[in-house]
Each structure stands twice: as structure tokens, then as C-alpha cells.
Design an enzyme around this catalytic site. Sequence first.
Site, PDB file in Angstrom:
ATOM      1  N   ILE A 107      33.091 -64.113 -13.021  1.00  0.00           N
ATOM      2  CA  ILE A 107      33.984 -63.032 -12.569  1.00  0.00           C
ATOM      3  C   ILE A 107      33.131 -61.854 -12.129  1.00  0.00           C
ATOM      4  O   ILE A 107      32.110 -61.555 -12.758  1.00  0.00           O
ATOM      5  CB  ILE A 107      34.985 -62.602 -13.675  1.00  0.00           C
ATOM      6  N   ALA A 108      33.535 -61.232 -11.052  1.00  0.00           N
ATOM      7  CA  ALA A 108      32.857 -60.004 -10.606  1.00  0.00           C
ATOM      8  C   ALA A 108      33.782 -59.231  -9.675  1.00  0.00           C
ATOM      9  O   ALA A 108      34.612 -59.821  -8.972  1.00  0.00           O
ATOM     10  CB  ALA A 108      31.545 -60.325  -9.894  1.00  0.00           C
ATOM     11  N   VAL A 109      33.608 -57.925  -9.712  1.00  0.00           N
ATOM     12  CA  VAL A 109      34.327 -57.029  -8.797  1.00  0.00           C
ATOM     13  C   VAL A 109      33.264 -56.148  -8.150  1.00  0.00           C
ATOM     14  O   VAL A 109      32.382 -55.626  -8.842  1.00  0.00           O
ATOM     15  CB  VAL A 109      35.358 -56.163  -9.567  1.00  0.00           C
ATOM     16  N   GLU A 141      31.461 -66.984 -21.657  1.00  0.00           N
ATOM     17  CA  GLU A 141      30.153 -66.527 -22.143  1.00  0.00           C
ATOM     18  C   GLU A 141      29.786 -65.262 -21.395  1.00  0.00           C
ATOM     19  O   GLU A 141      30.067 -65.147 -20.205  1.00  0.00           O
ATOM     20  CB  GLU A 141      29.050 -67.566 -21.897  1.00  0.00           C
ATOM     21  N   ASN A 146      25.398 -57.282 -21.866  1.00  0.00           N
ATOM     22  CA  ASN A 146      26.396 -56.830 -20.878  1.00  0.00           C
ATOM     23  C   ASN A 146      27.544 -56.137 -21.623  1.00  0.00           C
ATOM     24  O   ASN A 146      28.634 -56.676 -21.808  1.00  0.00           O
ATOM     25  CB  ASN A 146      26.904 -58.017 -20.047  1.00  0.00           C
ATOM     26  N   TYR A 153      36.453 -57.399 -22.321  1.00  0.00           N
ATOM     27  CA  TYR A 153      36.986 -58.627 -22.916  1.00  0.00           C
ATOM     28  C   TYR A 153      37.610 -58.336 -24.285  1.00  0.00           C
ATOM     29  O   TYR A 153      38.654 -58.892 -24.620  1.00  0.00           O
ATOM     30  CB  TYR A 153      35.887 -59.693 -23.050  1.00  0.00           C
TER      31      TYR A 153
END
Length: 189
Positions: A107-109, A141, A146, A153
Amino acid sequence: MFRKFNHWLAKAATELAGHPVKFTPQTLLVGNRSIVLQPARLGDTEAMVEIERRVYQGYAPWGSLAFTSELSRQHRLYMVATDDNFIIGFAGCSFNWVKNEAHITNIAVTPGYQQQGIGTAMIQTLEDVAIANGMLTMSLEVRVDNNRAQRLYRQLGFEESKIKKGYYEDNHGDALEMLLPLGKEEKND
Ligand SMILES: CC(C)(COP(=O)(O)OP(=O)(O)OC[C@H]1O[C@@H](n2cnc3c(N)ncnc32)[C@H](O)[C@@H]1OP(=O)(O)O)[C@@H](O)C(=O)NCCC(=O)NCCS
């Protein structure tokens, strides 16, 4: 015992035969922009790699080949977030119908669009799809350092499970596995 085995066999057969993961595109209002979450297509992989480069200071952990391979696999759902057809984020999930476990794979934005709820919306959409497909848990994971992603999360209900030593191939960094039980509570939103 035999009945249990038959049950397991039937589930394994379903897993092998393939199971379509359906997802209806959605529109979010972010400020005055309409952000559309839609299924990722093979033609989107270069844009997804470019987002990786932006969020990881020029490094793309997956790269084009890994995205192409994942998008072609069964039991996967990859979505892109778009602003005016321009891809500004992505999220992916694998579904295991034997263990009833969904797993967020990536996932990334892109930086200019972070901290506006797009990551949350993509995870919640994956959760909804996972629940609709009978998944009981969602896992992921995250690098142990991070902190930003871990904080998000936790806010979304994921709990720490265990450390996976040397999980990441690039620098042999450790991963924290996080788990979210699904479908136990009524969602209020
Ligand atoms: C992790 C990541 C995907 C989160 O995406 P995001 O779109 O920024 O996520 P959200 O906007 O939903 O949430 C981020 C924060 O903004 C807050 N937020 C959400 N909507 C907001 C709004 N409208 N105004 C202000 N803050 C907002 C959230 O509460 C959250 O707060 P927190 O920092 O206290 O946790 C993004 O930071 C990213 O791409 N990081 C780099 C790649 C990465 O680390 N991926 C995870 C690998 S496991």
C-alpha cells in the site's frame, strides 16, 4: 475425522480452482477533489512503481515485474486511487480461502495526497471485501521502523502479532506482523 478432511479438501479445491474477488469502484470526497478507488489494471503498473519511488526515496521495492505478476494472479485484489484519472495511490490484498485470511501485500499513497484519509479508505475497502468473502482475519507486515504506517494500522484496529527477523530482502530488515480480526463487531460507518 474423515468429514473434516473432506471439508478441508473441498476448501482447498475452491482455492485451487480460483475465486473471483469482486470490487465495485468507489468515489471519496477529499477536500474538493473526487478520488476514485477502482480495480488496478496491467497498464497501471508503471504508475504504481513511480509511487513506490516517490515514497521510498527513489527505490521501488516491488518494481514493474512484481506488480505485473501480482495483478495477473488469482485470489488477489489490487486497487488504485485516482484523481482525475491520475493514479495517486494503490493497495493490494491476497485472499486465502483455506485459512480464511486476507493479507495486505502492499500500500502507498503519493506524498502530496497523504494524511487526507486515502490510505484509510483503501484499507477499509479491502476490509469490506475481505468480510464479504468470508475472511476471518486480515494481516500485514510493516518495517519495524515505519512508525507512521504502524500508527495508522493501530488506529484501524490492527494488533501486533510477531517480529519476522530479516524479512525484507533489500536490507534484511525486520518486519512486524500485525493482525486484524474481521467481522466480529458491527461496523458503525
Ligand atoms: C502508510 C500510508 C499508505 C498511509 O496513507 P495515508 O493516505 O497518508 O493514510 P491516511 O491519510 O488515511 O492516514 C494517515 C494519517 O492522517 C490522518 N488523517 C486522515 N484523514 C485526515 C484529514 N482529512 N486531515 C488530517 N489528517 C488526516 C490519519 O488519522 C492518520 O493519522 P496518524 O498519522 O496519526 O496515523 C502512506 O503514509 C504511505 O504511502 N507511506 C509510504 C509507504 C508505506 O510506508 N507503506 C506501508 C508499507 S507496510
